[in-house]
Scaffold this active site. Structure first.
Site, PDB file in Angstrom:
ATOM      1  N   ASP A 339       0.880  -1.159   0.000  1.00 17.05           N
ATOM      2  CA  ASP A 339       0.000   0.000   0.000  1.00 17.05           C
ATOM      3  C   ASP A 339       0.930   1.225   0.000  1.00 17.05           C
ATOM      4  OD1 ASP A 339      -2.331   1.660   0.442  1.00 17.05           O
ATOM      5  OD2 ASP A 339      -1.595   1.870   2.486  1.00 17.05           O
ATOM      6  N   ASP A 536      -7.065  -1.757   4.237  1.00 19.53           N
ATOM      7  CA  ASP A 536      -6.097  -2.783   3.829  1.00 19.53           C
ATOM      8  C   ASP A 536      -6.388  -4.146   4.460  1.00 19.53           C
ATOM      9  OD1 ASP A 536      -4.603  -0.980   2.303  1.00 19.53           O
ATOM     10  OD2 ASP A 536      -3.478  -0.313   4.050  1.00 19.53           O
TER      11      ASP A 536
END
Length: 639
Positions: A339, A536
């Site tokens: 990420d 996430d």
């Protein structure tokens, strides 16, 4: 060292001293039916081995006979029985007693090493927890008191001051502030919260004082979940550990029956087929030696210890790995997906450039900071931080915030406008475009363009080194997934040297991308995903191994991940993989070393070449060497 370990060390020292004295005593016989030296050997044996005999007895009583305690008990007691048999009632010599005590003594020394190493690993993991928030503020009699969060009941009101981390989830009941929520949402822009807004533990209060009514008990908070995961880490066994456990369950009864066959079949064959003396003593001695050699302590102890030492060594470096199964999986990582916000970047706004300025840089920042001094917006705070000096608000008048455009004000009598290109057009000034990535604050003073300030999410200092370190240890591919714009994502990927980038993704899109990458990777290759926010969590769960940022990471991300980096340093990813690979090397070294020595000595013992002293080395010596090798996993400096 624990109280139990100190007690064991005392027993080992006393037993060793008695054993040494017995070797040095000049007398071999004293008048009487039982020699004093024999009695001293029995006393020494009971001092060092009473707990093993007790455990063996309990195992027999509970019908769980075949373990290392049973093997040690039957072999050492058998040695005493052989001594009695050899002397045929004239108990004067004590050779086999010597061997029996030595076997038990060295076995307990090996157990002590193992307990000490596990204790040291556990201490490293426990110390890691100290860096998590461990207090909550409550107001009592007009004073602010720090209390243990476990004492805060659900529905209580806690106070979070600027700079503090919110310890428990809840709702704002008084105050307004700006929170750093990048760890929770994956967005780099902080958000403002006010009355009745929900706040989540782990976010940082940036400015105003907040009173929060808790919606959860502390037991549901991040720190409690992590402690629970640490306590349960040893239950998550690796494939290697499961193999050793299954191996021991089959191996132990097999060698017991083999030893029994070795003690009975050759003597019976000599009597029935060879018509010679059975020579029971020789074959019973070989069978007892066979039992001591066969004890699987080196495997049963050193393999879990290697993993536990690896977990402890990793925790010492701020890397929480939730179980040995994840440690083993991590060692096979070939593809890593990141990420962006909060993982490779800091997730906070900072001034990264001042361009086309007609004033000195510091002067332009001063005018910008004074113009924005009344605003609580994160961009305003970034400007104030970049100026870094005291702001005299009496210098500023006629402040007007124009929604969606920026702010105008009079500073020291000068008309100042700070905002976007639309604001510049509104005040009749031609803005100069900027090629940099980020939020651009254009400045106009007295109707003349004076320059612009670039504010952006900054790449972490160690991110580039982290990517280089991953390439160095042989990772096949690095990928970045982000919800940010393509321009921002491409810029970060190019700066860091990331192989592949996908931008403008929703959480569901990230899961699809990871599933696609998993489908395309090799059979024995592992895909790791690194993230930090609530958005996430689904990807962390879907990846072969999930790695979360722990210092700023959300509860959901930390819970979904298999590995937690407690200081948010991406450079620790390569470190974690290095630790896992070193640990697996040690595990395989111990397995092959123990099996080769064991089976070689078993063969020598069966044919009468190996005596009890070689059996001691095959059992205790191999265990001690394997344990010492396993402890090397605690040293992570060169990983």
């Amino acid at each position: 060292m624990t109280k139990k370990q100190k007690k064991m060390l005392t027993r080992i020292i006393i037993s060793t001293l008695i054993f040494i004295v017995l070797q040095l005593l000049p007398f071999e016989r004293i008048p009487g039916p039982i020699p004093v030296k024999f009695i001293l050997y029995v006393v020494d044996f009971l001092i060092i081995g009473y707990d093993i005999l007790k455990k063996a007895g309990k195992g027999i009583w509970n019908r769980q006979v075949f373990d290392e305690n049973f093997l040690m008990a039957i072999a050492t007691l058998g040695a005493f029985a052989l001594e009695i048999y050899e002397q045929k009632g004239n108990l004067l010599l004590v050779d086999d007693c010597n061997e029996a005590v030595a076997v038990m003594l060295f076995y307990q020394i090996g157990e002590f090493f193992q307990a000490y190493a596990v204790g040291k690993s556990r201490k490293n993991i426990t110390q890691l927890m100290d860096i998590r928030p461990d207090y909550a503020n409550i107001e009592k009699d007009g004073q602010l008191i720090q209390v243990d969060p476990t004492e805060v009941a659900k529905g209580s009101v806690i106070i979070v001051q600027p700079g503090e981390k919110i310890p428990i989830d809840g709702f704002v009941v008084e105050g307004t502030s700006t929170l750093n929520t990048s760890a929770l949402t994956g967005e780099s822009l902080p958000v403002e919260v006010g009355l009745k807004d929900e706040v989540i533990s782990g976010s940082i209060n940036l400015n105003g004082l907040l009173k929060i009514q808790t919606s959860k008990d502390f037991g549901e908070s991040t720190v409690s979940k992590i402690l629970e995961l640490v306590e349960n880490a040893s239950s998550r066994k690796s494939k290697s550990e499961e193999f050793i456990s299954k191996f021991a369950r089959v191996y132990t009864p097999a060698v017991v029956f083999s030893a029994l066959a070795l003690a009975l079949l050759p003597p019976l064959a000599r009597i029935l087929f060879m018509q010679t003396n059975a020579n029971w003593q020789t074959w019973i001695y070989r069978a007892l030696t066979f039992l001591v050699i066969s004890c699987p302590c080196a495997l049963v102890i050193s393999i879990p210890l290697s993993f536990f030492a690896g977990l402890g060594g990793a925790s010492k470096d701020g890397i929480l790995i939730k179980g040995s199964n994840y440690l083993e999986t991590l060692s096979k990582t070939k593809l890593i997906v990141f990420d962006k916000t909060g993982t490779l970047t800091k997730g906070v706004f900072q001034v990264t450039g001042v361009h086309h300025n007609k004033l000195e840089e510091e002067k332009l920042l001063e005018y910008a900071a004074l113009t924005e001094c009344a605003s609580s917006h994160p961009i305003s705070k970034s400007l104030k931080n970049a100026y870094g000096k005291f702001l005299d608000r009496t210098r500023v008048t006629e402040i007007e915030e124009i929604s969606g455009l920026g702010i105008t004000a009079t500073v020291d009598g000068h008309k100042v406008a700070a905002g976007n290109e639309k604001l510049m057009a509104k005040v009749g000034v031609q803005a100069v475009g900027c090629h940099c990535i980020g939020t651009i604050i254009h400045m106009a003073i007295d109707g003349e363009y004076s320059g612009h300030i670039v504010i952006s999410d900054v790449v972490k200092q160690t991110s580039k080194d982290a990517l280089l370190a991953l390439k160095k240890i042989g990772l096949a591919k690095t990928v970045m997934l982000t919800g940010d714009s393509k321009k921002v994502a491409d810029s970060v990927a190019q700066e860091l040297g990331i192989d592949e980038v996908h931008s403008e993704l929703l959480p569901a899109d990230k899961v699809e991308q990871v599933e696609s990458l998993i489908a395309s990777k090799g059979k024995n290759e592992v895909l790791a995903f690194v993230g930090d926010g609530i958005n996430d969590a689904p990807v962390l769960s879907r990846a072969d191994i999930g790695i979360a940022m722990g210092a700023m990471g959300s509860d959901a991300a930390i819970e979904a991940a298999d590995v937690v980096l407690m200081d948010d340093d991406p450079l620790k990813i390569a470190k974690a993989i290095g630790i896992s690979r070193k640990c697996l090397r040690i595990v395989y070294q111990n397995i092959w070393f123990a099996l080769i020595v064991k089976f070689s000595c078993l063969l020598l013992g069966a044919v009468g070449i190996a005596n009890m002293w070689l059996a001691i080395f095959a059992d205790v010596g191999v265990m001690v060497l394997a344990v010492l090798n396993a402890i090397r996993a605690l040293n992570t400096k060169k990983c």
